[in-house]
Enzyme design. Structure first.
Site, short mmCIF file in Angstrom:
data_model
loop_
_atom_site.label_atom_id
_atom_site.label_comp_id
_atom_site.label_asym_id
_atom_site.label_seq_id
_atom_site.Cartn_x
_atom_site.Cartn_y
_atom_site.Cartn_z
N CYS A 180 -5.66 5.02 -1.24
CA CYS A 180 -4.88 5.74 -0.19
C CYS A 180 -4.33 4.97 0.72
O CYS A 180 -3.08 5.15 1.15
CB CYS A 180 -5.95 6.54 0.40
SG CYS A 180 -7.31 7.21 -0.68
N ASP A 181 -4.88 3.96 1.30
CA ASP A 181 -4.65 3.09 2.37
C ASP A 181 -3.94 1.58 2.17
O ASP A 181 -3.69 1.08 3.24
CB ASP A 181 -5.67 3.23 3.41
CG ASP A 181 -6.31 4.45 3.47
OD1 ASP A 181 -5.38 5.36 3.81
OD2 ASP A 181 -7.46 4.83 3.83
N CYS A 241 -11.12 4.01 0.54
CA CYS A 241 -10.03 4.46 -0.52
C CYS A 241 -8.91 3.45 -0.57
O CYS A 241 -7.79 3.57 0.23
CB CYS A 241 -9.70 5.84 -0.23
SG CYS A 241 -8.47 6.25 -1.70
#
Length: 314
Positions: free
Chosen positions: A140-141, A137
């Site tokens: 997300c990261d 993701c």
């Protein structure tokens, strides 16, 4: 099964925006739904940071916050929650049977919203460095990889989107694809390839994730056509190779397509078993958005409600 065991009107298997929307609708219709939300409750949104495309939140909202608001709303109208995984189901006769470990629950109708999970390459080293360099993701990261060199694996629109997004943080993004052309739409592919920070590596697969035990330090890659391995000095590896629907529970019971997505009748949430409905990414491999999942969750609730009404009048 004891004679006096309660038969639920509707059991919702899975959570996320599809399940929670169907919970809001069925609980407002006084069906007192029981949601078995799973141990990874909330679904894929729990690993997304900013959700900026969900209508109604003009400043954006985090995935976990969006789920939390929906869950409170469902609870307010009387949804009950069990935060465990369903271990077995039997849809061969009514009432339908749903097991959580040894405990059996019975229901007149079922809404399935078990979602989908990101696919991984299947390397032991990839597991070892999950969340320590390896991610599925980018949104997300990505922010953890400022000024680092990283790689994205994949050739579809998602891979292009993620590579493009990651250039906001990374100093360089390698786009690794096992073929010599992308599956992605032309416009997305061109946009990624025009980005000066993106370098495409064709006909190549990742064979190993390298690290020092704590975090990732590089990736071994192999050219499929010419053979020969080399090491890329990347500290992040983002996988964008598709999703797998969470449907193993329903094998042999419900119709699925060749990749395992539940098949619903056109413009409805009906599966091939009357009284069993499916909503969200478990049956949608096309759009896969929080808002479309919520939309089908609403459809499933209305379908279930009308179906239950028709059964009662017989």
């Amino acid at each position: 099964m004891t004679e006096d065991q309660k038969i639920e009107n509707v059991i919702i298997i899975g959570s996320g925006p599809a399940g929670l929307t169907s919970a809001i609708y069925t609980s407002r219709a006084n069906l007192e739904p029981l949601m078995i939300e799973g141990e990874e409750a909330g679904g894929q949104l729990m690993t997304t940071t900013e959700v900026e495309n969900f209508p109604g939140f003009d400043h954006g909202i985090t995935g976990p916050d969006l789920i939390s608001v929906m869950r409170k709303q469902a609870e307010r109208f009387g949804t009950r929650f069990i935060t465990r995984n369903v271990t077995k189901v039997d849809f061969s006769q009514r009432p339908f049977k749903v097991w959580v470990g040894e405990k059996l629950y019975l229901a007149k109708s079922i809404i399935i919203s078990t979602g989908a999970s990101a696919k991984y390459l299947g390397l032991p080293s990839e597991k070892q460095y999950a969340n320590r360099g390896v991610s599925a993701c980018a949104t997300c990261d990505g922010a953890f990889f400022r000024n680092q060199e990283i790689a994205v694996v994949g050739g579809g629109d998602t891979a292009m989107e993620e590579a493009q997004f990651l250039t906001r943080f990374a100093s360089k993004v390698y786009l690794i694809h096992r073929r010599d052309h992308f599956r992605a739409s032309k416009i997305m592919a061109e946009r990624a390839m025009k980005n000066p920070k993106v370098e495409v590596i064709w006909n190549t697969e990742v064979t190993e994730v390298l690290g020092d035990g704590k975090s990732m330090t590089g990736a071994k890659i192999r050219n499929i056509v010419e053979g020969g391995e080399k090491t890329l000095p990347v500290t992040g590896l983002f996988l964008a190779i598709g999703h797998k629907p969470n449907t193993d529970l329903f094998k042999g019971m419900l119709d699925m397509n060749e990749t395992g997505y539940l098949v619903t009748q056109p413009n409805t949430t009906y599966t091939n078993v009357p009284g069993v409905f499916a909503a969200g990414d478990v049956q949608d491999h096309v759009y896969r958005q929080a808002i479309t999942a919520a939309g089908t969750g609403c459809m499933a609730a209305i379908d279930a409600e009308r179906w239950l009404e028709a059964q009662a009048s017989h």
